[in-house]
Design a protein around this motif. Sequence first.
Motif, mmCIF file in Angstrom:
data_model
loop_
_atom_site.group_PDB
_atom_site.id
_atom_site.type_symbol
_atom_site.label_atom_id
_atom_site.label_comp_id
_atom_site.label_asym_id
_atom_site.label_seq_id
_atom_site.Cartn_x
_atom_site.Cartn_y
_atom_site.Cartn_z
ATOM 1 N N ASP A 1 -12.006 -0.746 -0.513
ATOM 2 C CA ASP A 1 -10.719 -1.416 -0.574
ATOM 3 C C ASP A 1 -10.713 -2.253 -1.846
ATOM 4 O OD1 ASP A 1 -8.485 -3.029 -0.304
ATOM 5 O OD2 ASP A 1 -9.042 -3.822 1.658
ATOM 6 N N CYS B 1 -15.924 4.716 0.932
ATOM 7 C CA CYS B 1 -14.519 4.365 0.775
ATOM 8 C C CYS B 1 -14.492 2.860 0.520
ATOM 9 C CB CYS B 1 -13.747 4.706 2.042
ATOM 10 S SG CYS B 1 -12.001 4.246 1.984
ATOM 11 N N LEU C 1 -16.509 0.850 3.424
ATOM 12 C CA LEU C 1 -15.785 0.630 4.676
ATOM 13 C C LEU C 1 -16.230 1.641 5.720
ATOM 14 C CD1 LEU C 1 -12.191 0.342 3.163
ATOM 15 C CD2 LEU C 1 -13.639 -1.553 3.922
ATOM 16 N N ASP D 1 -6.773 2.768 -0.045
ATOM 17 C CA ASP D 1 -8.214 2.626 -0.300
ATOM 18 C C ASP D 1 -8.670 3.793 -1.167
ATOM 19 O OD1 ASP D 1 -8.360 0.313 1.243
ATOM 20 O OD2 ASP D 1 -9.111 1.346 3.027
ATOM 21 N N ARG E 1 -7.804 2.553 5.095
ATOM 22 C CA ARG E 1 -6.360 2.311 5.062
ATOM 23 C C ARG E 1 -5.745 3.023 3.861
ATOM 24 N NH1 ARG E 1 -5.254 -3.963 5.346
ATOM 25 N NH2 ARG E 1 -6.854 -3.998 3.756
ATOM 26 N N THR F 1 -7.671 -5.886 -1.185
ATOM 27 C CA THR F 1 -7.884 -7.112 -0.427
ATOM 28 C C THR F 1 -8.931 -7.949 -1.132
ATOM 29 O OG1 THR F 1 -7.397 -5.908 1.596
ATOM 30 C CG2 THR F 1 -8.461 -8.052 1.837
ATOM 31 N N ARG G 1 0.818 -1.215 0.000
ATOM 32 C CA ARG G 1 0.000 0.000 0.000
ATOM 33 C C ARG G 1 0.856 1.271 0.000
ATOM 34 N NH1 ARG G 1 -5.466 -0.574 1.380
ATOM 35 N NH2 ARG G 1 -6.084 -2.752 1.504
#
Length: 168
Positions: free
Chosen positions: A164, A162, A96, A105, A102, A167, A39
């Motif tokens: 991700d 938001c 999220l 993202d 994170r 993952t 990331r």
Amino acid sequence: MKFTLYLLFATAILSSCFEKKETVSTHTPIQKTANGVDRDSIISFAKQFIGTPYLYAGNDPEKGFDCSGFVSYVFKNFDVSLPRSSSEYKNLGTALAPEDFRVGDILVFYGYKDRTIIGHLGIICEANGMQSKFIHASSGKVSSVTITSLDTEHYTNRFYKCIDVLTK
């Protein structure tokens, strides 16, 4: 003798002015981790483009980026395929909770005039819930790739979700 030295010196100066220079990219390649995408590397790569001009429908660092062009360009460097149009992010991924944001993202925003369409995207570069900072291609005053705080009224009011995308 002096004339010959001057002539040699002038020839050396002139020939160096007309040498063909090799084009070298100012963007350094980023290493990927063995277990997937790092990331922090995404953000390091993205930050290389700070100041790149905003260009509607742009996805080329030499010409400019729009928000979705910037996001897709950055992630493509890490073999993550994402939609090219911001509107395609409306139903992409699961939203999220702010405490789960994170680095890396993607923030998805409504349009600034129309809350029924997706109008903007950015990548979280400093994760801190709704006080996170994100890197994006802004069409606003800056009109370039920049870093902005999510907790500004302009973006808080337009925040949609938001997601991700790293993952699985």
